[in-house]
Design an enzyme around this catalytic site. Structure first.
Site, PDB file in Angstrom:
ATOM      1  N   CYS A   1       0.852  -1.195   0.000  1.00  0.00           N
ATOM      2  CA  CYS A   1       0.000   0.000   0.000  1.00  0.00           C
ATOM      3  C   CYS A   1       0.891   1.251   0.000  1.00  0.00           C
ATOM      4  CB  CYS A   1      -0.913  -0.010   1.219  1.00  0.00           C
ATOM      5  SG  CYS A   1      -2.026   1.411   1.240  1.00  0.00           S
TER       6      CYS A   1
ATOM      7  N   CYS B   1       0.524   4.938   6.889  1.00  0.00           N
ATOM      8  CA  CYS B   1      -0.109   4.777   8.210  1.00  0.00           C
ATOM      9  C   CYS B   1       0.885   4.052   9.151  1.00  0.00           C
ATOM     10  CB  CYS B   1      -1.392   3.979   8.077  1.00  0.00           C
ATOM     11  SG  CYS B   1      -2.439   4.586   6.726  1.00  0.00           S
TER      12      CYS B   1
ATOM     13  N   CYS C   1       0.438   0.363  10.298  1.00  0.00           N
ATOM     14  CA  CYS C   1      -0.044  -0.678   9.395  1.00  0.00           C
ATOM     15  C   CYS C   1       1.047  -1.542   8.773  1.00  0.00           C
ATOM     16  CB  CYS C   1      -0.881  -0.043   8.290  1.00  0.00           C
ATOM     17  SG  CYS C   1      -1.669  -1.309   7.249  1.00  0.00           S
TER      18      CYS C   1
ATOM     19  N   CYS D   1     -16.788  -9.265   5.123  1.00  0.00           N
ATOM     20  CA  CYS D   1     -16.086  -7.990   4.915  1.00  0.00           C
ATOM     21  C   CYS D   1     -14.830  -8.217   4.086  1.00  0.00           C
ATOM     22  CB  CYS D   1     -15.661  -7.388   6.247  1.00  0.00           C
ATOM     23  SG  CYS D   1     -17.008  -7.247   7.405  1.00  0.00           S
TER      24      CYS D   1
ATOM     25  N   CYS E   1     -19.558  -6.088   3.133  1.00  0.00           N
ATOM     26  CA  CYS E   1     -18.881  -4.888   3.609  1.00  0.00           C
ATOM     27  C   CYS E   1     -17.547  -4.829   2.869  1.00  0.00           C
ATOM     28  CB  CYS E   1     -18.652  -4.992   5.123  1.00  0.00           C
ATOM     29  SG  CYS E   1     -17.711  -3.590   5.761  1.00  0.00           S
TER      30      CYS E   1
ATOM     31  N   CYS F   1     -19.380   2.030   8.380  1.00  0.00           N
ATOM     32  CA  CYS F   1     -18.658   1.392   9.475  1.00  0.00           C
ATOM     33  C   CYS F   1     -17.423   2.260   9.696  1.00  0.00           C
ATOM     34  CB  CYS F   1     -18.279  -0.026   9.051  1.00  0.00           C
ATOM     35  SG  CYS F   1     -17.119  -0.835  10.166  1.00  0.00           S
TER      36      CYS F   1
ATOM     37  N   ARG G   1     -17.962  -2.431  17.701  1.00  0.00           N
ATOM     38  CA  ARG G   1     -17.223  -3.679  17.445  1.00  0.00           C
ATOM     39  C   ARG G   1     -15.885  -3.706  18.163  1.00  0.00           C
ATOM     40  NH1 ARG G   1     -17.251  -4.001  11.967  1.00  0.00           N
ATOM     41  NH2 ARG G   1     -19.313  -4.881  12.208  1.00  0.00           N
TER      42      ARG G   1
HETATM   43  N1  SAM Z   1      -6.589   0.712   3.053  1.00  0.00           N
HETATM   44  C1  SAM Z   1      -7.909   0.918   3.519  1.00  0.00           C
HETATM   45  C2  SAM Z   1      -7.976   1.995   4.575  1.00  0.00           C
HETATM   46  O1  SAM Z   1      -6.978   2.313   5.181  1.00  0.00           O
HETATM   47  O2  SAM Z   1      -9.083   2.487   4.786  1.00  0.00           O
HETATM   48  C3  SAM Z   1      -8.566  -0.340   4.058  1.00  0.00           C
HETATM   49  C4  SAM Z   1      -7.766  -1.352   4.846  1.00  0.00           C
HETATM   50  S1  SAM Z   1      -7.061  -0.774   6.373  1.00  0.00           S
HETATM   51  C5  SAM Z   1      -6.003  -2.112   6.813  1.00  0.00           C
HETATM   52  C6  SAM Z   1      -8.437  -0.857   7.524  1.00  0.00           C
HETATM   53  C7  SAM Z   1      -8.210  -0.441   8.922  1.00  0.00           C
HETATM   54  O3  SAM Z   1      -7.459  -1.400   9.613  1.00  0.00           O
HETATM   55  C8  SAM Z   1      -7.451   0.842   9.189  1.00  0.00           C
HETATM   56  O4  SAM Z   1      -8.226   1.983   9.029  1.00  0.00           O
HETATM   57  C9  SAM Z   1      -7.048   0.681  10.644  1.00  0.00           C
HETATM   58  O5  SAM Z   1      -8.041   1.249  11.480  1.00  0.00           O
HETATM   59  C10 SAM Z   1      -7.021  -0.837  10.820  1.00  0.00           C
HETATM   60  N2  SAM Z   1      -5.658  -1.317  11.121  1.00  0.00           N
HETATM   61  C11 SAM Z   1      -4.629  -1.436  10.271  1.00  0.00           C
HETATM   62  N3  SAM Z   1      -3.519  -1.875  10.889  1.00  0.00           N
HETATM   63  C12 SAM Z   1      -3.850  -2.037  12.193  1.00  0.00           C
HETATM   64  C13 SAM Z   1      -3.117  -2.459  13.336  1.00  0.00           C
HETATM   65  N4  SAM Z   1      -1.836  -2.793  13.282  1.00  0.00           N
HETATM   66  N5  SAM Z   1      -3.770  -2.511  14.516  1.00  0.00           N
HETATM   67  C14 SAM Z   1      -5.075  -2.164  14.588  1.00  0.00           C
HETATM   68  N6  SAM Z   1      -5.808  -1.760  13.540  1.00  0.00           N
HETATM   69  C15 SAM Z   1      -5.205  -1.685  12.351  1.00  0.00           C
HETATM   70 FE1  SF4 Z   2      -2.781   1.278   3.390  1.00  0.00          FE
HETATM   71 FE2  SF4 Z   2      -2.725   0.131   5.746  1.00  0.00          FE
HETATM   72 FE3  SF4 Z   2      -3.043   2.744   5.586  1.00  0.00          FE
HETATM   73 FE4  SF4 Z   2      -5.048   1.108   4.751  1.00  0.00          FE
HETATM   74  S1  SF4 Z   2      -4.271   1.335   6.844  1.00  0.00           S
HETATM   75  S2  SF4 Z   2      -4.249   2.924   3.727  1.00  0.00           S
HETATM   76  S3  SF4 Z   2      -3.816  -0.620   3.982  1.00  0.00           S
HETATM   77  S4  SF4 Z   2      -1.208   1.581   4.950  1.00  0.00           S
END
Ligand code: SAM
Ligand code: SF4
Ligand code: DTB
Length: 327
Positions: free
Chosen positions: A61, A65, A68, A105, A136, A196, A268
């Site tokens: 990606c 973030c 992530c 989802c 979802c 959500c 949730r």
């Molecule tokens: N890329 C899209 C986005 O960011 O909206 C969808 C997938 S992203 C992985 C979905 C959500 O997963 C993020 O908004 C975050 O809240 C959650 N998430 C990702 N990594 C995480 C982590 N290490 N611990 C807890 N929640 C996490």
């Molecule tokens: Fe990409 Fe992870 Fe951020 Fe979603 S949460 S935008 S998958 S880096």
């Protein structure tokens, strides 16, 4: 009739930040009691909704973030996977349905989906929806046309988290703004999709950031139908690995405040359950959480075993909605 049932719960979108702060400041027992009253007025306190999660496109990606494991910027050893074929997704959805799941989802590691991805994803949504399951998706930012395309394909919910307060957000993500997130949420609503939207706790934010996140969610023109509260899953290689752990009781507090502010929403208990004790999870249910992700994996990290969850629900006398285990 459950005890302590208040006569009427008002749905409010005009909460002030001071009111939210005052809820956080309540003695723990008073806060949980208040949340439990609201919960009982709006939900069956012994039912928990369960959703099945599948990563349909993993890793690589472009976003940064800091929490992530799927960001291309951090070396987390994650194996990237292209967008799955509709057949594979359908196979997984059928298996989830056979296990009794009612909501499926689909998550993709995108900043926003491309045109050719949308065609494939719409086909997936159409087919999963035809199985009679609720659908979802979480695909990043959407344009109005993309949201409409998903709605037309039969998508029920769109997950798009605000994650934290707007101030703290800037410390966690630099590749998009809080306003970008709010814009997508509005686009999704305008297309008639259910929302959500929640956040992550334990990223080093302060209580004020947790209060501001919930305040923003509870003052949207409509409350999100689902509010995922994730506890940070610390992954080696991500900048937030090694963050100071959040006091578990503060996690419960946040769940309770979410329940009070957004009485009808499904709150949730999302990522982070694998590290939580069963007692802590029970406290979260007591504080008004009424939904979980069910299955051994979230998107890329672990989740409790199905058998463990079944046993926990049994011990707590909880009926799972949508996993065919009980009722
Ligand atoms: N890329 C899209 C986005 O960011 O909206 C969808 C997938 S992203 C992985 C979905 C959500 O997963 C993020 O908004 C975050 O809240 C959650 N998430 C990702 N990594 C995480 C982590 N290490 N611990 C807890 N929640 C996490
Ligand atoms: Fe990409 Fe992870 Fe951020 Fe979603 S949460 S935008 S998958 S880096
Ligand atoms: C949400 O709020 N939590 C889920 C779901 N929405 C998509 C994702 C949690 C991801 C946890 C880290 C991982 O497994 O990669």
């Amino acid at each position: 009739m459950p005890p302590h049932k208040p006569t009427e719960i008002q749905i409010r979108n005009d909460w002030t930040l001071d009111e939210v702060g005052a809820l956080f400041a309540l003695p723990f027992a008073d806060l949980v009691f208040h949340a439990q009253q609201v919960h009982r007025a709006c939900h069956d306190p012994n039912r928990v909704q369960v959703s099945t999660l599948l990563s349909i496109k993993t890793g690589a990606c472009p976003e940064d973030c800091a929490y992530c494991p799927q960001s291309v910027r951090y070396d987390t050893g994650l194996e990237r996977e292209e967008l799955m074929s509709a057949e594979t997704v359908l196979e997984r959805a059928r298996a989830a349905k056979a296990a009794g799941a009612t909501r499926f989802c689909m998550g993709a590691a995108y900043r926003s989906p491309k045109k050719r991805d949308m065609e494939k994803i719409s086909a997936m949504v159409r087919e999963v929806s035809a199985l009679g399951m609720e659908t979802c998706a979480t695909l990043g930012m959407l344009t109005a046309e993309q949201a409409q395309e998903l709605k037309d394909a039969g998508l029920d919910f769109y997950n798009h988290n605000l994650d934290t307060s707007s101030e703290f957000y800037e410390k966690i993500i630099t590749t998009r703004t809080y306003q970008d997130r709010l814009d997508t949420l509005q686009t999704v609503r305008a297309a008639g999709l259910k929302v959500c939207c929640g956040g992550i706790l334990g990223m080093g934010e302060g209580q004020i950031d947790r209060a501001k996140l919930l305040h923003t969610l509870a003052t949207l023109s409509e409350h999100p139908e689902s509010v995922p509260i994730n506890q940070l899953v610390q992954v080696e290689g991500t900048p937030l690995n090694g963050s100071e752990k959040l006091d578990p009781l503060e996690f419960v507090r946040t769940v309770a405040v979410a329940r009070i502010l957004m009485p009808k929403s499904h709150v949730r208990l999302s990522a982070g359950r694998e590290e939580m004790s069963e007692e802590l999870q029970a406290l979260c249910f007591l504080a008004g959480a009424n939904s979980i992700f069910y299955g051994e994996k979230l998107l890329t990290t672990g989740n409790p075993d199905v058998e463990e969850d079944r046993r926990l629900f049994e011990r707590l006398g909880i009926q799972a909605e949508g996993c065919g285990t009980q009722g």
